[in-house]
Design a protein around this motif. Structure first.
Motif, PDB file in Angstrom:
ATOM      1  N   THR A 122      -7.702  61.569 -21.214  1.00  0.00           N
ATOM      2  CA  THR A 122      -8.509  61.013 -20.372  1.00  0.00           C
ATOM      3  C   THR A 122     -10.070  61.100 -20.836  1.00  0.00           C
ATOM      4  O   THR A 122     -11.146  60.852 -20.321  1.00  0.00           O
ATOM      5  CB  THR A 122      -8.898  61.838 -19.097  1.00  0.00           C
ATOM      6  N   HIS A 123     -10.066  61.331 -22.280  1.00  0.00           N
ATOM      7  CA  HIS A 123     -11.571  61.421 -22.883  1.00  0.00           C
ATOM      8  C   HIS A 123     -12.456  62.208 -22.411  1.00  0.00           C
ATOM      9  O   HIS A 123     -13.546  61.882 -22.549  1.00  0.00           O
ATOM     10  CB  HIS A 123     -11.859  60.071 -22.954  1.00  0.00           C
ATOM     11  N   THR A 124     -12.041  63.337 -22.105  1.00  0.00           N
ATOM     12  CA  THR A 124     -12.688  64.472 -21.585  1.00  0.00           C
ATOM     13  C   THR A 124     -12.644  65.763 -22.547  1.00  0.00           C
ATOM     14  O   THR A 124     -12.984  66.931 -21.998  1.00  0.00           O
ATOM     15  CB  THR A 124     -12.470  64.894 -20.072  1.00  0.00           C
ATOM     16  N   SER A 125     -12.232  65.592 -23.918  1.00  0.00           N
ATOM     17  CA  SER A 125     -11.963  66.802 -24.554  1.00  0.00           C
ATOM     18  C   SER A 125     -13.238  67.345 -25.037  1.00  0.00           C
ATOM     19  O   SER A 125     -13.454  68.596 -25.359  1.00  0.00           O
ATOM     20  CB  SER A 125     -11.124  66.376 -25.857  1.00  0.00           C
ATOM     21  N   GLY A 126     -14.316  66.470 -25.133  1.00  0.00           N
ATOM     22  CA  GLY A 126     -15.734  67.107 -25.358  1.00  0.00           C
ATOM     23  C   GLY A 126     -15.824  66.726 -27.116  1.00  0.00           C
ATOM     24  O   GLY A 126     -16.901  67.109 -27.442  1.00  0.00           O
ATOM     25  N   THR A 128     -14.768  68.299 -18.140  1.00  0.00           N
ATOM     26  CA  THR A 128     -15.942  68.175 -17.224  1.00  0.00           C
ATOM     27  C   THR A 128     -16.805  66.913 -17.597  1.00  0.00           C
ATOM     28  O   THR A 128     -17.538  66.439 -16.570  1.00  0.00           O
ATOM     29  CB  THR A 128     -16.818  69.551 -17.345  1.00  0.00           C
ATOM     30  N   GLN A 129     -16.691  66.555 -18.786  1.00  0.00           N
ATOM     31  CA  GLN A 129     -17.586  65.193 -19.142  1.00  0.00           C
ATOM     32  C   GLN A 129     -16.829  64.413 -19.948  1.00  0.00           C
ATOM     33  O   GLN A 129     -15.964  64.633 -20.686  1.00  0.00           O
ATOM     34  CB  GLN A 129     -18.778  65.782 -20.064  1.00  0.00           C
ATOM     35  N   PHE A 130     -16.984  63.010 -19.465  1.00  0.00           N
ATOM     36  CA  PHE A 130     -16.514  61.876 -20.291  1.00  0.00           C
ATOM     37  C   PHE A 130     -17.327  61.659 -21.393  1.00  0.00           C
ATOM     38  O   PHE A 130     -18.476  61.484 -21.484  1.00  0.00           O
ATOM     39  CB  PHE A 130     -16.500  60.695 -19.203  1.00  0.00           C
ATOM     40  N   GLU A 131     -16.459  61.499 -22.456  1.00  0.00           N
ATOM     41  CA  GLU A 131     -16.901  60.741 -23.863  1.00  0.00           C
ATOM     42  C   GLU A 131     -15.743  60.293 -24.715  1.00  0.00           C
ATOM     43  O   GLU A 131     -14.984  60.876 -25.037  1.00  0.00           O
ATOM     44  CB  GLU A 131     -17.588  61.954 -24.842  1.00  0.00           C
TER      45      GLU A 131
END
Length: 548
Positions: free
Chosen positions: A133-137, A177-180
């Motif tokens: 989900t591209h939220t790995s950081g 917690t954050q999308f990147e």
């Protein structure tokens, strides 16, 4: 391998329609007419292979912006599909999970060699669900990429350098917690899936995905007999180098496929092909995260009363778009031998084929720029995090020169973009609230806001947290699409429906910018001085919303 989840354009397009979709199968001729309307005469010179997959039939067409280029592509042509490959990696992961060989709640570290240093955030580890989900950081690219040329940026990266790059990475927030968007994380997943399956990624994809689905001409390393590899192009019509990947990292964007291969892949995703991978393909569609709304490497896009799965892909010379609409049993494939990501991607054509009440868009035609615009743009600029750049107007044309480099003549199209005639980049002018112009410079997938430095900038308002809090609220811009504005730690932030939050910088009274996205927001007040609405300006479009 680009996909612009941070762009507002896809989310807007997905929520524009309230009209019913006609229940009829599309013919080859009808599809050809639609693609021709979007592509004929486009200044990129692109060629596209397009299919609409329905339960009753498959419509196909092969079209070029210039009829003289028709021989460039055909049924035997394999295209680089870029990041659409990630959805295939997700299916292979889902199959391993179904076989009891892992879980989305496994840590990434547990799928990598023992002793691999994997960053965490205050003891919170990266899980596989965060990777898909591209939220790995993890950052967009590994620190040890080793690229000697951005013409083929991943060619020198091997597994050892990839894993070593993990030791250089640090997380700024808790995973999830954050999308990147992270190609780095996706390469790790490709490697991890092959490792857990006990084979190389090429063999795994052929055995479990390509062969069972009848994708007979899809490949990673060895091109099958009878298949010709398309030559990629930049948006200004220049030939582009092919992109190459180490075998076990190819799940990030290294698959090449013909249109019929991708038709079979879409049919598999819609459950129309009886193959062992079918259950795993379906498993990748289920919601894994809500912010952003994603399955396993699939964007989940609301279109009227249903959810459509979507992914775009891009390499240095190619663009791709794939969607699955399980409720309508309809899929769309667009494969282009030209990279369109710097000029807005294939989204308008793709979304129109998903639902024909959505806007189709039109070809970009080369046109002369307004002389007043050329004069307003001429000057000295500093690109954020990069070099200085000079724009000059001469003989009714714009020229650009980066510090220490040669001068390039710019073309101009009727979408309002300038583009160098000799290299792949886009200069997008932005008219500010005070009537002056700035621009963003897009190149190699990065967007650089430009700040004028040859004249005094207007004073920037100094706003306290209380001042910023006065703008906070929810601003519906259209049905199902809203902009949430919040003050956080002395910074004003905005977040569009289904997107990540981004900071806003004050530039004038009641005016804020997000330069990296080409966004300007202008707030309006009522007679009592209270903020009551906003205007969002982006790419020449203005959307308005009243505060709630």
């Amino acid at each position: 391998m680009t996909i612009r989840l941070a762009s507002l354009a896809v989310a807007v397009a997905a929520t524009l329609s309230t009209l019913p979709m006609p229940a009829r199968a599309m013919s080859d001729a009808q599809l050809a007419d639609v693609v021709r309307q979007r592509l004929q005469g486009d200044r990129t010179g692109a060629c596209m292979a397009v299919a609409v997959v329905e339960a009753e039939r498959v419509a196909r067409t092969y079209q070029c912006a210039r009829d003289a280029d028709a021989s460039r592509i055909g049924a035997d042509t394999a295209f680089e599909i870029g990041s659409v490959s990630k959805t295939m990696t997700a299916a292979l992961l889902a199959q391993l999970v179904a076989q009891g060989k892992g879980s989305l709640d496994d840590t990434l570290a547990s799928w990598l060699p023992a002793g691999t240093k994997v960053p965490d955030y205050q003891g919170q580890p990266i899980l596989l669900r965060h990777v898909v989900t591209h939220t790995s950081g993890l950052p967009a690219l590994p620190s040890r990429l080793g690229a000697t040329s951005m013409d083929d940026p991943y060619a020198n990266l091997d597994e050892a350098a990839l894993l070593a790059s993990l030791g250089d990475a640090k997380l700024d927030a808790a995973p999830g917690t954050q999308f990147e968007y992270s190609n780095f994380a996706s390469m790790l997943l490709s490697y991890a899936v092959a490792r857990r399956a006990g084979t190389d990624f090429d063999s795994l994809a052929r055995r479990e995905l390509f062969t069972p689905l009848g994708m007979d001409h899809a490949y990673i390393n060895e091109r099958p007999a009878g298949v010709r590899a398309a030559v990629g192009h930049t948006p200004n019509g220049k030939p582009a180098s092919a992109w190459n990947f180490s075998t076990d990292l190819a799940g990030v964007g290294g698959v090449r496929a013909t249109l019929d291969d991708m038709v079979r892949y879409v049919q598999g995703g819609l459950g129309q092909v009886d193959a062992p991978i079918r259950t795993a393909l379906e498993a990748t569609h289920a919601a894994v995260s809500e912010q952003p709304p994603m399955g396993m490497n699939w964007m989940r896009v609301p279109v009227k009363d249903r959810t459509v799965l979507m992914h775009e892909g891009g390499t240095g010379g190619f663009s791709a778009f794939v969607s699955l609409d399980p409720k309508q049993q309809r899929g769309v494939v667009i494969l282009s031998d030209t990279a369109w990501h710097s000029i807005g991607s294939l989204g308008s054509l793709g979304m129109h084929l998903v639902d024909d009440s959505l806007p189709l868009g039109k070809p970009r035609k080369a046109v002369a720029a307004d002389p007043a615009l050329l004069q307003a743009l001429a000057g000295e600029y500093q690109l954020q995090g990069a070099m200085k750049m000079t724009l000059r107007e001469r003989d009714g044309r714009l020229f650009v020169q980066a510090e220490g480099q040669g001068e390039y003549e710019m073309g101009h199209d009727d979408a309002g973009d300038f583009y160098p005639l000799a290299l792949d980049a886009v200069l997008r002018p932005q008219r500010k609230a005070d009537g002056n112009y700035g621009f963003t410079w897009t190149q190699l997938g990065a967007v650089f806001p430009a700040v004028r430095v040859d004249r005094d900038a207007p004073p920037v308002p100094q706003l306290s947290p209380a001042d910023l809090a006065a703008y906070a609220g929810d601003y519906p811009l259209m049905p199902g699409f809203s902009l949430a504005v919040r003050e956080q730690d002395g910074v004003l932030q905005a977040q569009a429906t289904g997107q990540g939050a981004f900071p806003l910088a004050a530039t004038a009274a009641d005016t804020f910018e997000a330069p990296a996205y080409g966004i300007e927001i202008r707030f309006q007040r009522d007679g009592a001085g209270k903020v009551q609405s906003l205007e969002l300006h982006q790419g020449g479009r203005v959307m308005r919303g009243a505060r709630q």
